[in-house]
Each structure stands twice: as structure tokens, then as C-alpha cells.
Write an enzyme that holds these catalytic residues in place. Structure first.
Site, mmCIF file in Angstrom:
data_model
loop_
_atom_site.group_PDB
_atom_site.id
_atom_site.type_symbol
_atom_site.label_atom_id
_atom_site.label_comp_id
_atom_site.label_asym_id
_atom_site.label_seq_id
_atom_site.Cartn_x
_atom_site.Cartn_y
_atom_site.Cartn_z
ATOM 1 N N CYS A 1 12.590 3.890 5.880
ATOM 2 C CA CYS A 1 12.247 2.510 6.808
ATOM 3 C C CYS A 1 12.523 1.378 5.729
ATOM 4 O O CYS A 1 11.942 1.204 4.651
ATOM 5 C CB CYS A 1 10.662 2.739 6.991
ATOM 6 S SG CYS A 1 9.919 1.023 7.163
ATOM 7 N N CYS B 1 9.704 -0.928 4.746
ATOM 8 C CA CYS B 1 8.997 -0.413 4.034
ATOM 9 C C CYS B 1 9.226 -0.411 2.503
ATOM 10 O O CYS B 1 8.279 -0.555 1.691
ATOM 11 C CB CYS B 1 8.515 1.029 4.299
ATOM 12 S SG CYS B 1 8.082 1.156 5.962
#
Ligand code: ZN
Length: 152
Positions: free
Chosen positions: A78, A81
Site C-alpha cells: 500500500c 501506507c
């Protein structure tokens, strides 16, 4: 210096800044002032994100921590992230002694992510005394995450 702290069933594993000995800080004593069991040096406040190693450690931390717990749900694939990781670490450092900042890899810990009904990541949850108080999601600078935590 490590960028996160590990856990076991009974507490956080905090290396002594003076001698390097890994000390276990019991979850119930996360708000206390510890001393290194080996050299007696005062241990610092928990100022790094905590990497959860499994559901048992997670449940013990949530139920026993006297400090609020902020969870960052993330995954290695991600992008946002990855951008969030240094901000989360900054928030953990700035709120040392006031809250514990925990990272949960949703790929490695799907049952925890399911428990919080996580849809998109990064996502965040705030718990006090083991109770879910607030959830939010999306990249945010450390200052905004701390505002959210303090106003929730
Ligand atoms: Zn020591």
C-alpha cells in the site's frame, strides 16, 4: 536503532539505550518509569511504533494498557501506507508517555483487521481501556493524527 518495538504475550520488548539488554515492559505498566534489569539505567518512554506479533499479544495489550492505544492498519503493498509510516512514527515520538502507537499488518493479521471491519488502508483506530473510541482512514500528517487522537 530499531524503528519499531516488538511484543510478546506479556509485554513490549524495549532495548536499554545504555547496554542494549532487551527489557520487557508489562502491558499494564506502560505508563510507568522502568529501569533496565541489567544495568539499572532509566528506560525511556515508549516513543516508537509497536509491531504486533499476533492476536494474543494484541488482545493483551488492548485489555491491559493504561494508556490510549492508536492502531495503524497497513500493508506492504500500500503506497499511502508507506508514506504514512514516518508520520505515524513522528506521532509516536511526540506523544510518548501519552499513548501507545501500534502497527498492524493487515496481510499478516487478517483476523485483527476483520475485527475492526477495515475496508481501505491506511486506517486508524483509537482505543481507551480496551474500548474502541474512534476510527479514521487515509494518509494524514502526524499533527493531524495527533489532533484526531486528542479530540476523540
Ligand atoms: Zn541497560
Amino acid at each position: 536503532m530499531s524503528s519499531s518495538l516488538a511484543t510478546d504475550a506479556r509485554g513490549l520488548l524495549l532495548p536499554c539505550p545504555a547496554c542494549g539488554t532487551v527489557n520487557r515492559i508489562a502491558y499494564a505498566r506502560l505508563d510507568g518509569e522502568g529501569r533496565c534489569g541489567s544495568c539499572g539505567t532509566g528506560l525511556p518512554r515508549v516513543a516508537l511504533p509497536v509491531e504486533i506479533s499476533g492476536p494474543a499479544d494484541f488482545a493483551a495489550l488492548l485489555s491491559q494498557s493504561p494508556l490510549p492505544v492508536v492502531i495503524d492498519f497497513w500493508a506492504p503493498w500500500c503506497g499511502p501506507c508507506q508514506m504514512m509510516a514516518p508520520e505515524f512514527a513522528k506521532a509516536a515520538a511526540q506523544a510518548a508517555g501519552q499513548a501507545v502507537f501500534v502497527k498492524v499488518n493487515t496481510d499478516a493479521q487478517p483476523e485483527i483487521a476483520g475485527q475492526f471491519r477495515i475496508q481501505g488502508i491506511p486506517a486508524f483506530a483509537l482505543l481507551r481501556q480496551g474500548r474502541l473510541v474512534a476510527q479514521t482512514s487515509g494518509f494524514q500528517p502526524a499533527a493531524r493524527l495527533l489532533d484526531w487522537m486528542r479530540s476523540a
